[in-house]
Design a protein around this motif. Sequence first.
Motif, PDB file in Angstrom:
ATOM      1  N   TYR A  47       0.841  -1.191   0.000  1.00 30.47           N
ATOM      2  CA  TYR A  47       0.000   0.000   0.000  1.00 30.47           C
ATOM      3  C   TYR A  47       0.878   1.243   0.000  1.00 30.47           C
ATOM      4  O   TYR A  47       2.025   1.215   0.426  1.00 30.47           O
ATOM      5  N   LYS A  48       0.307   2.323  -0.526  1.00 30.94           N
ATOM      6  CA  LYS A  48       1.010   3.597  -0.553  1.00 30.94           C
ATOM      7  C   LYS A  48       1.030   4.194   0.838  1.00 30.94           C
ATOM      8  O   LYS A  48       0.100   4.008   1.619  1.00 30.94           O
ATOM      9  N   SER A  49       2.065   4.939   1.119  1.00 33.63           N
ATOM     10  CA  SER A  49       2.178   5.610   2.406  1.00 33.63           C
ATOM     11  C   SER A  49       1.076   6.630   2.577  1.00 33.63           C
ATOM     12  O   SER A  49       0.593   7.218   1.620  1.00 33.63           O
ATOM     13  N   SER A  50       0.708   6.826   3.819  1.00 35.98           N
ATOM     14  CA  SER A  50      -0.240   7.862   4.180  1.00 35.98           C
ATOM     15  C   SER A  50       0.458   8.771   5.170  1.00 35.98           C
ATOM     16  O   SER A  50       1.470   8.406   5.761  1.00 35.98           O
ATOM     17  N   SER A  55      -1.779   6.460   9.376  1.00 35.19           N
ATOM     18  CA  SER A  55      -0.799   5.436   9.023  1.00 35.19           C
ATOM     19  C   SER A  55      -0.283   4.715  10.261  1.00 35.19           C
ATOM     20  O   SER A  55      -0.195   3.497  10.288  1.00 35.19           O
ATOM     21  N   TYR A  84       7.171   2.003  -1.160  1.00 35.84           N
ATOM     22  CA  TYR A  84       5.846   1.471  -0.846  1.00 35.84           C
ATOM     23  C   TYR A  84       5.922   0.620   0.416  1.00 35.84           C
ATOM     24  O   TYR A  84       6.917  -0.062   0.664  1.00 35.84           O
ATOM     25  N   LEU A 113      -7.459   3.705   4.470  1.00 40.00           N
ATOM     26  CA  LEU A 113      -6.361   3.521   3.518  1.00 40.00           C
ATOM     27  C   LEU A 113      -6.742   2.600   2.368  1.00 40.00           C
ATOM     28  O   LEU A 113      -5.879   2.165   1.611  1.00 40.00           O
ATOM     29  N   ARG A 115      -8.074   3.145  -0.440  1.00 45.17           N
ATOM     30  CA  ARG A 115      -7.709   3.666  -1.767  1.00 45.17           C
ATOM     31  C   ARG A 115      -6.210   3.584  -2.018  1.00 45.17           C
ATOM     32  O   ARG A 115      -5.770   3.678  -3.158  1.00 45.17           O
ATOM     33  N   GLN A 116      -5.429   3.413  -0.955  1.00 44.44           N
ATOM     34  CA  GLN A 116      -3.983   3.286  -1.114  1.00 44.44           C
ATOM     35  C   GLN A 116      -3.535   1.838  -1.313  1.00 44.44           C
ATOM     36  O   GLN A 116      -2.365   1.585  -1.561  1.00 44.44           O
TER      37      GLN A 116
END
Length: 190
Positions: A47-50, A55, A84, A113, A115-116
Amino acid sequence: MGLLDAVFGRSKPVEPQLDALFRLPSAAVTLQSSLELVTTGRAGVCYKSSTGATSMASDDELTALLSVGDTEGHVSFSVDELGYNWVVINDDDLGDLVARVHGAHTTLQENGLGRQLLCSVFGFRPEPPPGEGEVQLVYLAKSGSFYPFAGRESRKRDNEFEIRVRNFLNDEIPFENDLSRWMALWGNPV
């Protein structure tokens, strides 16, 4: 999506589709009988960082959720060479591994999260070695489809083997039809 969204060209982000994950254990039987591949007992959720507290809370909750009853440390976190985030899960039972990956997806969604979420990766190795080599089944969270990734040394792919894996599993699990979306996942922790 509302009228103003349509007028201004905004689209609603796609939420993850997770149902197809549970078809993987039955597909693994076909992998073993047809290509002599078995699970490595390792999977990862990418997953992409938030930013901000979301996070951190997500990492803590994922660790707590996936570590329930786990005294052997089956869950760890990693960051790949592109930045990532990965939740790396170890479990020799593929059914349990899939359930833990689904739990990680669900927890990420519940923490805002979803959407990530990018993908999940399940490792398979030949049995008995040497076989044709390892392959990873990549699950694209937003489309609910899989594709095989057979990375080899010197950052080369065994495209022929990837197509063979797809051909054997085409009736078992949904595959990504657009081959341009079969991205190479070099350096992933699975």
